[in-house]
Scaffold this motif. Structure first.
Motif, PDB file in Angstrom:
ATOM      1  N   THR A  70       0.838  -1.194   0.000  1.00 31.42           N
ATOM      2  CA  THR A  70       0.000   0.000   0.000  1.00 31.42           C
ATOM      3  C   THR A  70       0.876   1.249   0.000  1.00 31.42           C
ATOM      4  N   ILE A  71       0.246   2.383  -0.267  1.00 33.91           N
ATOM      5  CA  ILE A  71       0.903   3.678  -0.125  1.00 33.91           C
ATOM      6  C   ILE A  71       0.531   4.219   1.249  1.00 33.91           C
ATOM      7  N   LEU A  72       1.523   4.541   2.048  1.00 33.53           N
ATOM      8  CA  LEU A  72       1.298   5.128   3.369  1.00 33.53           C
ATOM      9  C   LEU A  72       1.645   6.606   3.307  1.00 33.53           C
ATOM     10  N   VAL A  73       0.645   7.444   3.450  1.00 34.52           N
ATOM     11  CA  VAL A  73       0.846   8.890   3.451  1.00 34.52           C
ATOM     12  C   VAL A  73       0.992   9.328   4.907  1.00 34.52           C
ATOM     13  N   ASP A  74       2.168   9.806   5.252  1.00 35.97           N
ATOM     14  CA  ASP A  74       2.457  10.196   6.630  1.00 35.97           C
ATOM     15  C   ASP A  74       2.373  11.707   6.757  1.00 35.97           C
ATOM     16  N   VAL A  75       1.389  12.190   7.519  1.00 33.00           N
ATOM     17  CA  VAL A  75       1.223  13.631   7.709  1.00 33.00           C
ATOM     18  C   VAL A  75       1.571  14.056   9.133  1.00 33.00           C
ATOM     19  N   SER A  76       2.109  13.131   9.925  1.00 32.02           N
ATOM     20  CA  SER A  76       2.382  13.406  11.334  1.00 32.02           C
ATOM     21  C   SER A  76       3.813  13.880  11.567  1.00 32.02           C
ATOM     22  N   ASN A  77       4.020  14.513  12.706  1.00 33.33           N
ATOM     23  CA  ASN A  77       5.352  14.910  13.156  1.00 33.33           C
ATOM     24  C   ASN A  77       5.591  14.307  14.531  1.00 33.33           C
ATOM     25  N   ALA A  78       6.751  13.688  14.711  1.00 31.10           N
ATOM     26  CA  ALA A  78       7.069  13.043  15.987  1.00 31.10           C
ATOM     27  C   ALA A  78       7.883  13.994  16.852  1.00 31.10           C
ATOM     28  N   THR A  79       7.262  14.456  17.930  1.00 33.15           N
ATOM     29  CA  THR A  79       7.927  15.430  18.796  1.00 33.15           C
ATOM     30  C   THR A  79       7.703  15.091  20.267  1.00 33.15           C
ATOM     31  N   THR A  80       8.533  15.682  21.080  1.00 30.51           N
ATOM     32  CA  THR A  80       8.254  15.721  22.509  1.00 30.51           C
ATOM     33  C   THR A  80       7.631  17.088  22.785  1.00 30.51           C
ATOM     34  N   ASP A  81       6.709  17.133  23.723  1.00 32.61           N
ATOM     35  CA  ASP A  81       6.002  18.377  23.995  1.00 32.61           C
ATOM     36  C   ASP A  81       6.582  19.114  25.191  1.00 32.61           C
ATOM     37  N   GLY A  82       6.474  20.426  25.140  1.00 32.58           N
ATOM     38  CA  GLY A  82       6.893  21.255  26.253  1.00 32.58           C
ATOM     39  C   GLY A  82       5.794  21.353  27.294  1.00 32.58           C
ATOM     40  N   PRO A  83       6.021  22.108  28.354  1.00 30.03           N
ATOM     41  CA  PRO A  83       5.030  22.248  29.433  1.00 30.03           C
ATOM     42  C   PRO A  83       3.689  22.804  28.958  1.00 30.03           C
ATOM     43  N   ASP A  84       3.700  23.572  27.860  1.00 30.42           N
ATOM     44  CA  ASP A  84       2.447  24.142  27.356  1.00 30.42           C
ATOM     45  C   ASP A  84       1.748  23.228  26.358  1.00 30.42           C
ATOM     46  N   GLY A  85       2.299  22.027  26.153  1.00 31.10           N
ATOM     47  CA  GLY A  85       1.678  21.079  25.243  1.00 31.10           C
ATOM     48  C   GLY A  85       2.049  21.258  23.792  1.00 31.10           C
ATOM     49  N   LEU A  86       2.836  22.275  23.484  1.00 32.32           N
ATOM     50  CA  LEU A  86       3.271  22.507  22.110  1.00 32.32           C
ATOM     51  C   LEU A  86       4.591  21.784  21.849  1.00 32.32           C
ATOM     52  N   PRO A  87       4.900  21.470  20.578  1.00 34.56           N
ATOM     53  CA  PRO A  87       6.145  20.751  20.270  1.00 34.56           C
ATOM     54  C   PRO A  87       7.372  21.481  20.792  1.00 34.56           C
ATOM     55  N   ALA A  88       8.252  20.728  21.447  1.00 33.52           N
ATOM     56  CA  ALA A  88       9.465  21.323  22.009  1.00 33.52           C
ATOM     57  C   ALA A  88      10.730  20.796  21.343  1.00 33.52           C
ATOM     58  N   ASP A  89      10.716  19.549  20.878  1.00 32.01           N
ATOM     59  CA  ASP A  89      11.904  18.967  20.265  1.00 32.01           C
ATOM     60  C   ASP A  89      11.494  17.782  19.393  1.00 32.01           C
ATOM     61  N   LEU A  90      12.394  17.377  18.512  1.00 34.49           N
ATOM     62  CA  LEU A  90      12.130  16.250  17.632  1.00 34.49           C
ATOM     63  C   LEU A  90      12.364  14.938  18.363  1.00 34.49           C
ATOM     64  N   LEU A  91      11.518  13.968  18.108  1.00 32.18           N
ATOM     65  CA  LEU A  91      11.669  12.658  18.727  1.00 32.18           C
ATOM     66  C   LEU A  91      12.779  11.857  18.074  1.00 32.18           C
TER      67      LEU A  91
END
Length: 198
Positions: A70-91
């Motif tokens: 199959t074709i897998l379309v990946d639209v996600s980003n793998a991150t760790t989140d900061g205290p405010d829940g927003l992306p802080a760094d790459l996983l």
């Protein structure tokens, strides 16, 4: 009409499902439970990963047989989140979720796209004041062409899409997620996207 399975039933998955069904595709949306995801992936020609990136690799690696050919379309980003829940760094610094997925799923054609924008832009790119860019990363040219055609059904003109090359180029677009929390803190959740202008 294409049979499409969307893994993830949050804002991203729901928005994509609505737009693709409106364009005439047969769309199935699965939540993150293994049984639902396996059933949806088994019968689809294209599978879209809209699950939270931090858990995507483990979830999708478990679907190796269902995702074969199959074709897998990946639209996600793998991150760790900061205290405010927003992306802080790459996983996966020095790599990317898309590369890890392609390694774990060698008989699946992974294409990375639509991960450099807030989710409303994925299905309404023309709503922005300036033309956005959708990037494509993947090792299979035919799979990327299929995804490019799918993007046109979401409102993306061909000239708004840029093929960056192999799956390793996804690490560049995934790194763009680090812009997002800073833009949100200064401008709020107003839809935006990264754009290449010439």
């Amino acid at each position: 009409m294409t049979t499409i399975a969307i893994l993830g039933n949050g804002r991203v998955g729901g928005s994509l499902a609505t737009a693709l069904a409106r364009a005439g595709h047969e769309v199935t949306v699965a939540d993150r439970t293994p049984g639902a995801a396996a059933d949806a992936a088994r019968s689809a020609r294209i599978v879209i990963n809209a699950t939270p990136g931090a858990g995507s690799l483990e979830r999708l690696a478990a679907l190796r047989e269902e995702l074969r050919d199959t074709i897998l379309v990946d639209v996600s980003n793998a991150t760790t989140d900061g205290p405010d829940g927003l992306p802080a760094d790459l996983l996966y610094p020095g790599s990317s979720l898309a590369e890890r997925l392609q390694e774990a799923l060698p008989e699946t054609r992974v294409v990375k796209t639509l991960n450099t924008m807030l989710f409303p832009v994925m299905t309404a790119p023309a709503a922005l004041a300036q033309t956005p860019t959708a990037f494509l990363s993947g090792d299979d040219p035919q799979a990327k062409q299929t995804v490019r055609e799918l993007l046109t059904d979401l409102g993306w003109h061909h000239e708004w899409t840029t093929d960056l090359g192999g799956i390793e180029t996804a690490r560049a677009t995934e790194a763009a997620i680090l812009f997002v929390p800073h833009v949100i803190r200064t401008s709020g959740f107003t839809p935006f996207a990264i754009s290449i202008t010439r």
